[in-house]
Scaffold this motif. Structure first.
Motif, short mmCIF file in Angstrom:
data_model
loop_
_atom_site.label_atom_id
_atom_site.label_comp_id
_atom_site.label_asym_id
_atom_site.label_seq_id
_atom_site.Cartn_x
_atom_site.Cartn_y
_atom_site.Cartn_z
N MET A 47 -0.79 -15.74 0.86
CA MET A 47 -0.41 -14.32 0.76
C MET A 47 -0.55 -13.64 2.12
N GLU A 48 0.39 -12.78 2.37
CA GLU A 48 0.45 -12.06 3.64
C GLU A 48 -0.77 -11.15 3.84
N THR A 49 -1.31 -11.15 5.03
CA THR A 49 -2.36 -10.18 5.31
C THR A 49 -1.72 -8.83 5.58
N ARG A 50 -2.56 -7.81 5.51
CA ARG A 50 -2.07 -6.45 5.76
C ARG A 50 -1.51 -6.33 7.19
N LYS A 51 -2.22 -6.99 8.10
CA LYS A 51 -1.78 -6.94 9.51
C LYS A 51 -0.40 -7.57 9.66
N GLU A 52 -0.19 -8.69 8.99
CA GLU A 52 1.12 -9.34 9.07
C GLU A 52 2.19 -8.47 8.44
N THR A 53 1.85 -7.81 7.34
CA THR A 53 2.83 -6.95 6.68
C THR A 53 3.27 -5.80 7.59
N VAL A 54 2.30 -5.17 8.24
CA VAL A 54 2.65 -4.06 9.14
C VAL A 54 3.55 -4.57 10.26
N LYS A 55 3.19 -5.72 10.84
CA LYS A 55 3.99 -6.28 11.92
C LYS A 55 5.38 -6.65 11.42
N ASN A 56 5.44 -7.23 10.22
CA ASN A 56 6.73 -7.64 9.68
C ASN A 56 7.63 -6.45 9.38
#
Length: 232
Positions: A1-10
């Motif tokens: 599952m995507e981390t929050r940090k990855e989601t923001v970057k994505n």
DNA sequence: ATCCCGGTGA
DNA sequence: TCACCTGGAT
């Protein structure tokens, strides 16, 4: 599952891929940018442009000119942007502050450290968090994330936060999870504005949205939700 | 009629 | 928390 940090970057990457460079904020000089930030409070940008055009036509695009002109005439120029009496007072208070403490120079204002300058701007009547951060990021080139109604809408619809999250918690969450330059911060907010206008409207128009999940692409509704549950 | 890149005063 | 402030576009 995507981390929050990855989601923001994505989210940033997806918007950038779709829209390219926004070159946000509109305005040629730091002073014009600050003026626009005050005038656009709860107001459509098209109407702000008319007010700015009036100010330019009068050759009043300076703190000196705007404080020296008769307030009734400034009100007349600012009328198209709405709240014209309030905004005339707010603009002139900002101009007076700039003249008194910085010889009218936005450059000198921008030499103050970020935290002190933010508190200083917030102490001025008519400058709240969003307006202060607009000025800090776009007129003074400080690395601070501008939160607005669009930011809340988009990040909550992406499932990152509650739609009722307050200004500072959302700002802190994004800054903690977004590594970028000042230019990235400027572009991110610009991309959010464009996304909100084209897709993430009050009533969603999700068809073609760059933030739609693959399995939702092509659907008119719903936009993606609850990608990552937020625990407060 | 409703909505705009909000902030203030109570 | 909420009424209020304003004009213009849709």
């Amino acid at each position: 599952m995507e981390t929050r940090k990855e989601t923001v970057k994505n989210i940033y990457k997806a918007l950038k891929r779709h829209f390219g460079l926004t070159h946000w904020w509109p305005g040629d000089t730091p002073f014009e940018i600050a003026l626009g930030a005050i005038l656009t409070q709860n107001t459509a940008w098209a109407n702000v442009e008319k007010a700015l055009d009036n100010v330019k036509a009068k050759d009043w695009l300076s703190p000196e000119a705007l404080t020296e002109a008769a307030s009734e005439e400034v009100e007349e120029a600012l009328r198209p942007s709405g709240y014209f009496r309030q905004k005339t007072e707010r603009v002139r208070l900002f101009c007076s502050h700039l003249l008194t403490h910085y010889q009218g120079s936005m450059k000198k204002l921008g030499e103050r450290p970020l935290k002190e300058l933010r508190e200083e701007l917030l102490s001025l009547k008519g400058i709240g968090p969003e307006t202060a951060d607009d000025i800090l990021l776009y007129a003074c080139h400080k690395k601070i994330f501008v939160v607005d109604a669009y930011t809340k809408r988009i990040f909550s619809r992406c499932g990152l936060v509650s739609e009722k999250i307050a200004y500072h918690p959302l700002q802190a969450l994004i800054e903690k999870n977004f590594a970028g330059t000042v230019k990235d911060y400027q572009e991110f907010h610009g991309l959010i504005v464009w996304t909100a206008k084209d897709f993430c409207r009050k009533t969603p128009a999700c068809r073609g949205c760059p933030l739609a999940l693959p399995e939702q692409r092509g659907q008119a509704f719903p936009c993606r939700r609850s990608a990552i549950p937020w625990d407060g």
